[in-house]
Design a protein around this motif. Sequence first.
Motif, mmCIF file in Angstrom:
data_model
loop_
_atom_site.group_PDB
_atom_site.id
_atom_site.type_symbol
_atom_site.label_atom_id
_atom_site.label_comp_id
_atom_site.label_asym_id
_atom_site.label_seq_id
_atom_site.Cartn_x
_atom_site.Cartn_y
_atom_site.Cartn_z
ATOM 1 N N ILE A 166 0.862 -1.530 -0.066
ATOM 2 C CA ILE A 166 -0.060 0.182 0.095
ATOM 3 C C ILE A 166 1.202 0.980 0.170
ATOM 4 C CG2 ILE A 166 -1.561 1.212 0.863
ATOM 5 C CD1 ILE A 166 -2.928 -1.489 2.434
ATOM 6 N N ASP A 167 1.394 0.886 0.855
ATOM 7 C CA ASP A 167 2.995 2.362 0.950
ATOM 8 C C ASP A 167 3.683 2.303 -0.348
ATOM 9 O OD1 ASP A 167 3.975 4.602 2.795
ATOM 10 O OD2 ASP A 167 5.635 3.245 2.320
ATOM 11 N N LEU A 168 3.579 1.272 -1.176
ATOM 12 C CA LEU A 168 4.970 1.425 -2.275
ATOM 13 C C LEU A 168 3.502 2.427 -3.188
ATOM 14 C CD1 LEU A 168 7.342 -1.253 -2.030
ATOM 15 C CD2 LEU A 168 7.445 1.158 -1.764
ATOM 16 N N ALA A 169 2.535 1.828 -2.947
ATOM 17 C CA ALA A 169 1.390 2.601 -4.233
ATOM 18 C C ALA A 169 0.756 3.569 -4.311
ATOM 19 C CB ALA A 169 0.231 1.053 -3.988
ATOM 20 N N HIS A 170 1.348 4.122 -2.877
ATOM 21 C CA HIS A 170 1.177 5.699 -2.271
ATOM 22 C C HIS A 170 1.822 6.512 -2.914
ATOM 23 C CE1 HIS A 170 -2.302 4.753 0.654
ATOM 24 N NE2 HIS A 170 -2.723 4.705 -0.597
ATOM 25 N N GLN A 171 3.553 6.120 -2.507
ATOM 26 C CA GLN A 171 4.866 6.638 -2.955
ATOM 27 C C GLN A 171 4.912 6.941 -4.107
ATOM 28 O OE1 GLN A 171 8.215 5.306 -1.618
ATOM 29 N NE2 GLN A 171 7.605 4.704 0.652
ATOM 30 N N GLY A 172 3.997 6.212 -5.217
ATOM 31 C CA GLY A 172 4.289 5.776 -7.083
ATOM 32 C C GLY A 172 5.485 5.044 -7.343
ATOM 33 N N VAL A 173 6.123 4.392 -6.931
ATOM 34 C CA VAL A 173 6.572 3.471 -7.333
ATOM 35 C C VAL A 173 5.852 1.960 -7.744
ATOM 36 C CG1 VAL A 173 8.245 1.174 -6.067
ATOM 37 C CG2 VAL A 173 8.647 2.804 -4.907
ATOM 38 N N PHE A 174 4.122 1.825 -7.443
ATOM 39 C CA PHE A 174 3.477 1.184 -8.234
ATOM 40 C C PHE A 174 2.948 1.706 -8.537
ATOM 41 C CE2 PHE A 174 4.561 -3.202 -5.043
ATOM 42 C CZ PHE A 174 5.525 -2.418 -5.106
ATOM 43 N N ARG A 175 2.622 2.466 -10.149
ATOM 44 C CA ARG A 175 2.410 3.126 -10.766
ATOM 45 C C ARG A 175 1.000 3.011 -11.271
ATOM 46 N NH1 ARG A 175 7.080 4.236 -13.080
ATOM 47 N NH2 ARG A 175 6.385 2.813 -15.173
ATOM 48 N N PRO A 176 -0.272 3.932 -11.598
ATOM 49 C CA PRO A 176 -1.837 3.864 -11.821
ATOM 50 C C PRO A 176 -1.567 2.693 -13.233
ATOM 51 C CG PRO A 176 -1.499 6.210 -10.963
ATOM 52 C CD PRO A 176 -0.036 4.923 -10.870
ATOM 53 N N GLY A 177 -2.532 2.207 -12.897
ATOM 54 C CA GLY A 177 -2.491 1.071 -13.906
ATOM 55 C C GLY A 177 -2.107 0.058 -14.434
ATOM 56 N N GLU A 178 -0.751 -0.425 -13.390
ATOM 57 C CA GLU A 178 0.272 -1.399 -13.594
ATOM 58 C C GLU A 178 -0.272 -2.442 -12.562
ATOM 59 O OE1 GLU A 178 4.748 0.233 -13.799
ATOM 60 O OE2 GLU A 178 3.705 0.133 -11.768
ATOM 61 N N LYS A 179 -0.291 -3.501 -12.734
ATOM 62 C CA LYS A 179 -0.594 -4.897 -12.674
ATOM 63 C C LYS A 179 0.117 -5.766 -11.737
ATOM 64 C CE LYS A 179 -3.661 -5.392 -15.892
ATOM 65 N NZ LYS A 179 -3.861 -4.608 -15.552
ATOM 66 N N VAL A 180 -0.319 -4.989 -9.918
ATOM 67 C CA VAL A 180 0.909 -5.532 -8.796
ATOM 68 C C VAL A 180 -0.544 -6.717 -8.419
ATOM 69 C CG1 VAL A 180 1.711 -5.397 -6.656
ATOM 70 C CG2 VAL A 180 1.810 -3.598 -8.419
ATOM 71 N N LEU A 181 1.145 -8.171 -8.459
ATOM 72 C CA LEU A 181 0.524 -9.168 -7.823
ATOM 73 C C LEU A 181 1.146 -9.563 -6.117
ATOM 74 C CD1 LEU A 181 -0.920 -12.140 -8.249
ATOM 75 C CD2 LEU A 181 1.258 -13.403 -8.684
ATOM 76 N N PHE A 182 0.342 -10.243 -5.295
ATOM 77 C CA PHE A 182 0.036 -9.751 -3.978
ATOM 78 C C PHE A 182 0.074 -11.484 -3.769
ATOM 79 C CE2 PHE A 182 -0.661 -10.153 0.766
ATOM 80 C CZ PHE A 182 0.707 -9.919 0.984
ATOM 81 N N LEU A 183 1.594 -12.194 -3.216
ATOM 82 C CA LEU A 183 1.138 -12.959 -3.179
ATOM 83 C C LEU A 183 1.292 -13.957 -1.809
ATOM 84 C CD1 LEU A 183 2.262 -16.513 -3.675
ATOM 85 C CD2 LEU A 183 4.433 -16.205 -2.439
ATOM 86 N N HIS A 184 -0.499 -14.083 -1.703
ATOM 87 C CA HIS A 184 -0.539 -14.232 0.154
ATOM 88 C C HIS A 184 -0.105 -15.924 0.561
ATOM 89 C CE1 HIS A 184 -2.814 -14.694 3.775
ATOM 90 N NE2 HIS A 184 -4.231 -13.810 2.962
#
Length: 333
Positions: free
Chosen positions: A298-316
Amino acid sequence: MHLARFPRRRYTSGETPMERLPRFSQAVGGPDIYIKRDDLLGLTGGGNKTRKLEFLVADALAKGADTLITCGGIQSNHCRLTLSAAVKEGMHCWLVLTEAEPGAYRPDANGNIFLFQLLGAERIKLVGDGVDTWAELSAAAAEATAAGRRPYIIPMGGSNAVGALGYVACAEELMGQCFETGLRLDHVVLAGGSAGTLAGLWLGFGGNRLDVPLTAISVLNPKEKLRDEAREIARAAAELLGAAAAVDEELLTCGDEYIGPGYAQPTPEMIEAVRLLARTEGVLLDPIYTGKAMAGLIDLAHQGVFRPGEKVLFLHTGGVPGLYALTGLFTGS
Ligand SMILES: Cc1ncc(COP(=O)(O)O)c(C=O)c1O
């Protein structure tokens, strides 16, 4: 990567789902977030150790073992799943559990401690923080041998070359799912502890030329240590596989910014991440590993490291039974 050459037990029927998280992604803002549900793997309560144990227990059985001996913290998911595998295979299981402070292990506690009792651990030895757990495991194995048993030691977290094969297999499963669904991932995010999960995935990505960047959020050690340990386990697993493949250093970013006061110590961001996923998608995380890793995502998304529209997979990677040992953190709002 010739996994079929290794003995393997199967504890999960089929693949774990890969799901899109539209309501969670909207709440976070930015990237399009997906989840790989390894919390739904087989054995009691699921989680990443099940994949490692498919290879580790098969190796133990191939060597004629009848007693699995392993170690972990007092609420260890790895110990719960090793015990569960032992039950399923008709083996015995001895656990060495490290208490951060004397009296921390309460036999009437909920979560994994409750499950150690219910699944019937044959022996639980408590040791203090700083005790050499490898020496404890070796001593337990010697004792088992003297009693006529054939012990097999599984290291902390199942994190060695054999265990890592489980996550090489996961990398291949994930690649197949992306191919089937036409999904092109931009990032994969996971929690890092004893590094075996990361090692297997990192090697599996490299060996299959899957050039998706990996972000490992450490919940235990400084990021350099997580990377070094993962590299060493991956090297040993590659050797086992006879693969020329080495890991791709460029592919991996390790972070240790979300550990907070220490391993298994709660942070407000972890609590918020666990609540947010529960309340937007009905998916539970755990407070020790996946909650902190998701706080990092979440923090990396807020910092813009993961950018809008990029597809990020979280391994649960699971751990959900641990949530029930710490319900007080989440009640009240
Ligand atoms: C739920 C959960 N997620 C992640 C991890 C970390 O995996 P590894 O120890 O392979 O780094 C663990 C390890 O115990 C775990 O229990």
